[in-house]
Design a protein around this motif. Structure first.
Motif, PDB file in Angstrom:
ATOM      1  N   ALA A  25       5.823  73.140  45.292  1.00 58.37           N
ATOM      2  CA  ALA A  25       5.297  74.529  45.188  1.00 58.37           C
ATOM      3  C   ALA A  25       6.114  75.309  46.195  1.00 58.37           C
ATOM      4  O   ALA A  25       6.491  76.547  45.863  1.00 58.37           O
ATOM      5  CB  ALA A  25       3.742  74.645  45.249  1.00 58.37           C
ATOM      6  N   ILE A  26       6.362  74.930  47.305  1.00 61.10           N
ATOM      7  CA  ILE A  26       7.002  75.676  48.327  1.00 61.10           C
ATOM      8  C   ILE A  26       8.332  75.833  47.966  1.00 61.10           C
ATOM      9  O   ILE A  26       9.005  77.022  48.071  1.00 61.10           O
ATOM     10  CB  ILE A  26       6.532  75.201  49.830  1.00 61.10           C
ATOM     11  N   GLU A  27       8.993  74.768  47.640  1.00 63.20           N
ATOM     12  CA  GLU A  27      10.318  74.747  47.051  1.00 63.20           C
ATOM     13  C   GLU A  27      10.572  75.985  45.968  1.00 63.20           C
ATOM     14  O   GLU A  27      11.515  76.657  46.139  1.00 63.20           O
ATOM     15  CB  GLU A  27      10.937  73.268  46.895  1.00 63.20           C
ATOM     16  N   HIS A  28       9.802  75.748  45.004  1.00 58.16           N
ATOM     17  CA  HIS A  28       9.740  76.551  43.973  1.00 58.16           C
ATOM     18  C   HIS A  28       9.688  77.920  44.319  1.00 58.16           C
ATOM     19  O   HIS A  28      10.584  79.048  44.069  1.00 58.16           O
ATOM     20  CB  HIS A  28       8.683  76.222  42.937  1.00 58.16           C
ATOM     21  N   ALA A  29       8.760  78.437  45.089  1.00 60.39           N
ATOM     22  CA  ALA A  29       8.405  79.788  45.602  1.00 60.39           C
ATOM     23  C   ALA A  29       9.692  80.337  46.426  1.00 60.39           C
ATOM     24  O   ALA A  29      10.182  81.439  46.355  1.00 60.39           O
ATOM     25  CB  ALA A  29       7.395  79.642  46.639  1.00 60.39           C
ATOM     26  N   VAL A  30      10.163  79.445  47.295  1.00 58.78           N
ATOM     27  CA  VAL A  30      11.515  79.856  48.250  1.00 58.78           C
ATOM     28  C   VAL A  30      12.647  80.049  47.268  1.00 58.78           C
ATOM     29  O   VAL A  30      13.408  81.125  47.305  1.00 58.78           O
ATOM     30  CB  VAL A  30      11.840  78.658  49.246  1.00 58.78           C
ATOM     31  N   GLY A  35      16.495  84.098  44.925  1.00 59.06           N
ATOM     32  CA  GLY A  35      17.345  84.704  43.817  1.00 59.06           C
ATOM     33  C   GLY A  35      18.410  83.995  43.731  1.00 59.06           C
ATOM     34  O   GLY A  35      18.726  82.809  43.546  1.00 59.06           O
ATOM     35  N   THR A  36      19.779  84.591  43.718  1.00 55.43           N
ATOM     36  CA  THR A  36      20.942  84.246  43.723  1.00 55.43           C
ATOM     37  C   THR A  36      21.551  83.582  45.159  1.00 55.43           C
ATOM     38  O   THR A  36      22.806  82.968  44.970  1.00 55.43           O
ATOM     39  CB  THR A  36      21.954  85.412  43.369  1.00 55.43           C
ATOM     40  N   ARG A  37      20.823  83.935  46.016  1.00 55.66           N
ATOM     41  CA  ARG A  37      21.162  83.147  47.356  1.00 55.66           C
ATOM     42  C   ARG A  37      20.799  81.571  47.406  1.00 55.66           C
ATOM     43  O   ARG A  37      20.071  80.946  46.449  1.00 55.66           O
ATOM     44  CB  ARG A  37      20.317  83.791  48.288  1.00 55.66           C
ATOM     45  N   ARG A  38      21.559  80.842  48.217  1.00 53.50           N
ATOM     46  CA  ARG A  38      21.572  79.403  48.237  1.00 53.50           C
ATOM     47  C   ARG A  38      20.483  78.904  49.615  1.00 53.50           C
ATOM     48  O   ARG A  38      20.421  79.465  50.633  1.00 53.50           O
ATOM     49  CB  ARG A  38      22.678  78.844  48.513  1.00 53.50           C
ATOM     50  N   VAL A 113      13.969  90.784  51.127  1.00 50.47           N
ATOM     51  CA  VAL A 113      13.165  90.418  50.222  1.00 50.47           C
ATOM     52  C   VAL A 113      11.774  90.828  50.772  1.00 50.47           C
ATOM     53  O   VAL A 113      11.162  89.802  51.708  1.00 50.47           O
ATOM     54  CB  VAL A 113      13.336  89.005  49.690  1.00 50.47           C
ATOM     55  N   PRO A 114      10.937  91.541  50.329  1.00 50.98           N
ATOM     56  CA  PRO A 114       9.733  91.551  50.763  1.00 50.98           C
ATOM     57  C   PRO A 114       8.862  90.376  50.065  1.00 50.98           C
ATOM     58  O   PRO A 114       9.339  89.611  49.279  1.00 50.98           O
ATOM     59  CB  PRO A 114       9.116  93.034  50.159  1.00 50.98           C
TER      60      PRO A 114
END
Length: 136
Positions: A25-30, A35-38, A113-114
């Protein structure tokens, strides 16, 4: 000989989560917040010290080899002002977690990113400016 390689973006990622949030869940939210950043652009991850033993958060940082900083409620209270999270006020006695932690860890004054929310995980991102600020 100089190279014209692009500058590497360094990000400070603040994370707040419900107790017991999974690493997935944390990985998905991050990843949504990035977005397009890695993930490789992340310099530091930060949260409130009450999350020091949060397994999913610690596993996320370990999985990606990311340093983790924790901030006390007092340190968060002195961070640049951000939007108030009524959940953070109720459960952590602070105005917010992810936004002020991103700002503190990144030694930054504004967010790129807010706060984003996904599956009970909040994520905010600031550009990281060394030296990274405080925390433990």
């Amino acid at each position: 000989m100089s190279t014209n390689a692009p500058a590497v973006t360094r990000l400070a990622v603040g994370i707040g989560c419900r107790r017991g949030a999974s690493v997935d869940a944390i990985e998905h939210a991050v990843r949504i917040a990035l977005g397009t950043r890695r993930i490789g652009e992340i310099a530091v991850v930060a949260s409130i010290d009450a999350k020091r033993d949060e397994a999913g958060l610690l596993e996320f940082c370990e999985r990606h080899g990311l340093p983790m900083r924790f901030y006390s409620a007092d340190e968060i209270a002195h961070a640049p002002r951000v939007a108030i999270s009524h959940r953070a006020v109720k459960h952590m006695n602070v105005d917010g977690v992810c936004e002020p932690c991103a700002l503190l860890a990144g030694n930054a004054h504004s967010l790129i990113v807010p706060k984003t929310i996904d599956c009970g995980v909040t994520v905010a991102i600031a550009l990281a400016h060394e030296p990274f600020a405080g925390g433990t």
